[in-house]
Design an enzyme around this catalytic site. Sequence first.
Site, short mmCIF file in Angstrom:
data_model
loop_
_atom_site.label_atom_id
_atom_site.label_comp_id
_atom_site.label_asym_id
_atom_site.label_seq_id
_atom_site.Cartn_x
_atom_site.Cartn_y
_atom_site.Cartn_z
N GLY A 20 17.12 -22.39 -32.03
CA GLY A 20 18.14 -21.82 -32.90
C GLY A 20 18.27 -20.33 -32.64
O GLY A 20 17.42 -19.56 -33.06
N HIS A 21 19.30 -19.93 -31.90
CA HIS A 21 19.48 -18.52 -31.56
C HIS A 21 20.57 -17.94 -32.45
O HIS A 21 21.73 -18.37 -32.40
CB HIS A 21 19.84 -18.39 -30.08
CG HIS A 21 18.72 -18.79 -29.17
ND1 HIS A 21 18.81 -18.73 -27.80
CD2 HIS A 21 17.47 -19.25 -29.44
CE1 HIS A 21 17.67 -19.14 -27.27
NE2 HIS A 21 16.85 -19.46 -28.25
N THR A 22 20.19 -16.97 -33.28
CA THR A 22 21.08 -16.43 -34.31
C THR A 22 21.78 -15.16 -33.83
O THR A 22 21.14 -14.25 -33.32
CB THR A 22 20.29 -16.14 -35.60
OG1 THR A 22 19.66 -17.34 -36.05
CG2 THR A 22 21.21 -15.62 -36.69
N ARG A 75 9.01 -20.10 -42.70
CA ARG A 75 8.12 -19.79 -41.60
C ARG A 75 6.80 -19.25 -42.12
O ARG A 75 6.75 -18.53 -43.11
CB ARG A 75 8.77 -18.75 -40.67
CG ARG A 75 10.01 -19.27 -39.96
CD ARG A 75 10.60 -18.21 -39.04
NE ARG A 75 11.87 -18.70 -38.48
CZ ARG A 75 12.98 -18.00 -38.41
NH1 ARG A 75 13.01 -16.78 -38.88
NH2 ARG A 75 14.07 -18.53 -37.89
N ASP A 89 11.63 -17.85 -32.59
CA ASP A 89 12.28 -17.12 -33.69
C ASP A 89 12.13 -15.61 -33.55
O ASP A 89 12.18 -14.88 -34.55
CB ASP A 89 11.71 -17.56 -35.06
CG ASP A 89 11.73 -19.07 -35.23
OD1 ASP A 89 12.79 -19.67 -35.02
OD2 ASP A 89 10.67 -19.64 -35.55
N GLU A 90 11.98 -15.13 -32.31
CA GLU A 90 11.80 -13.69 -32.12
C GLU A 90 13.11 -12.91 -32.15
O GLU A 90 13.09 -11.68 -32.15
CB GLU A 90 11.09 -13.41 -30.78
CG GLU A 90 9.70 -13.99 -30.67
CD GLU A 90 9.72 -15.35 -29.99
OE1 GLU A 90 8.64 -15.83 -29.62
OE2 GLU A 90 10.83 -15.93 -29.85
N GLY A 91 14.23 -13.60 -32.12
CA GLY A 91 15.52 -12.91 -32.11
C GLY A 91 16.16 -12.89 -30.73
O GLY A 91 16.88 -11.94 -30.39
N LYS A 92 15.91 -13.94 -29.95
CA LYS A 92 16.43 -13.98 -28.57
C LYS A 92 17.96 -13.98 -28.53
O LYS A 92 18.56 -13.37 -27.64
CB LYS A 92 15.90 -15.22 -27.86
CG LYS A 92 14.40 -15.19 -27.62
CD LYS A 92 13.91 -16.42 -26.91
CE LYS A 92 13.94 -17.66 -27.78
NZ LYS A 92 13.03 -17.61 -28.92
N THR A 120 16.99 -23.60 -37.28
CA THR A 120 17.32 -25.00 -36.99
C THR A 120 16.94 -25.91 -38.15
O THR A 120 17.71 -26.77 -38.56
CB THR A 120 16.60 -25.48 -35.72
OG1 THR A 120 17.05 -24.68 -34.62
CG2 THR A 120 16.91 -26.94 -35.42
N GLN A 140 12.78 -21.56 -27.45
CA GLN A 140 11.42 -21.57 -27.98
C GLN A 140 10.68 -20.31 -27.49
O GLN A 140 11.25 -19.26 -27.51
CB GLN A 140 10.67 -22.86 -27.62
CG GLN A 140 11.17 -24.10 -28.33
CD GLN A 140 12.34 -24.75 -27.62
OE1 GLN A 140 12.35 -24.92 -26.42
NE2 GLN A 140 13.34 -25.11 -28.38
N ALA A 180 11.53 -4.67 -36.49
CA ALA A 180 10.65 -3.55 -36.83
C ALA A 180 10.93 -3.04 -38.23
O ALA A 180 10.03 -2.56 -38.93
CB ALA A 180 10.83 -2.42 -35.81
#
Length: 436
Positions: free
Chosen positions: A55-57, A318, A28-31, A313, A237, A345
């Site tokens: 789940g890539h947003t 979280r 969930d880092e924003g990939k 997903t 992931q 950030a």
Amino acid sequence: MKLTKFAFYNYNLFTQMVDVILGLQWGDEGKGKVVDYFAPAYDIVARFQGGPNAGHTLYVDNKKVVLHQIPSGIFHQEKINIIGGGVVLDPVTLKKECDNVASFGIDVKKNLYISERTNLILPTHRALDKASEMQKGEGKIGSTLKGIGPAYMDKTGRNALRVGELLNRNFTSQYIKLRMKHQRLLDNFGFNEDISQWEEEFFEAIEFLRELNIINGEYFINNKITEGKKVLAEGAQAALLDIDFGTYPFVTSSNTISAGVCTGLGIAPQKIKEVYGITKSYCTRVGSGPFPTELFDQNGEKLREIGTEFGATTGRPRRCGWIDLVALRFACMINGATQVIMTKADVLDSFEELKVCTAYNVDGRTTQQLPLQMERHNIEPLYQSFKGWNTNSSVITAGENLPADMKNYINFINEYLGCPVKYVSNGPGREQIVSL
């Protein structure tokens, strides 16, 4: 017979044409956004592992899009997007995703390619996942119930059905044989849910999948590299969920680290150049498992609210906490990260004080190393405090204009990791990435 030395030297074999983007935390880092941002500089975007639990947003035309299996370069029509052999693929999820992508005017039949070695997720894999998790009770690992684990178990057990087998006439008989094996396992679990609807959707999706570009992935991608094409490998992931190096047993079922690029796509290690590791400016985790810097106070709630921290997903809230540099340095080390991208950030904009975990007190002993099976230890995070910047950073477009206190925060992380933070994402929009 006199042997002569092999004189031919193919420089293309050693051309570094593959860059990697992957997560350095628990996902969930924003990939998705980062891959979409970098995609214009590449010819190919390739997913190398994982399944629909990712789940890539992205935001396309100001609309939120979540991709679970399709590479995040799909909205660049001129780019080739590859689902590699290290992925486990749910045809039903893929069809739904393709329909959604098509609604934006993208023709997936032109720029989406699937390796014939990609393993299929069957309806019974999903059933087995659910039955297994239910049996574990309080010891459950927080599975997304997408069938990922059982599908990888069939892969390592040499029972799996792969995409290339869809083109064989005996696919249905192979499916029935594997389904019967799964049914015996489900009977042992006492699982008696009706999954006939799942199967109906599955075979409809299989027909759709047959219409897509099914390729010999390893030859395809290596030929493209030899032609001088640039590849961006997209991870799912994140490093701390790696089956070997993550917070075991609360991990996923694949190798999420940079080494997985080679096994998932069939490319040699020397072809990898840059490894972009992504971290949030704080930490989050979905599901069960150790999380040393997790916050249970007002700050944790504030991070969740401002950061809209709910699983792309699962929709689950979280768990939130301060950034953990012990875990982050470990992730940079095992991935060979060459650059770090810090996301979200702007979520920290309104905090008066920020904390950074620089060491652990593990059972009374101070260490900067990640212990084995963290949940078995009493781990206390040791923090260093920083002054917050109290500035709306989301409107900043140049690195030199970032607040001084934000620069101090980033510079400390640079020094601790020994790997530079080169980009800062300061909002959800495509253009909200600042180069440092």
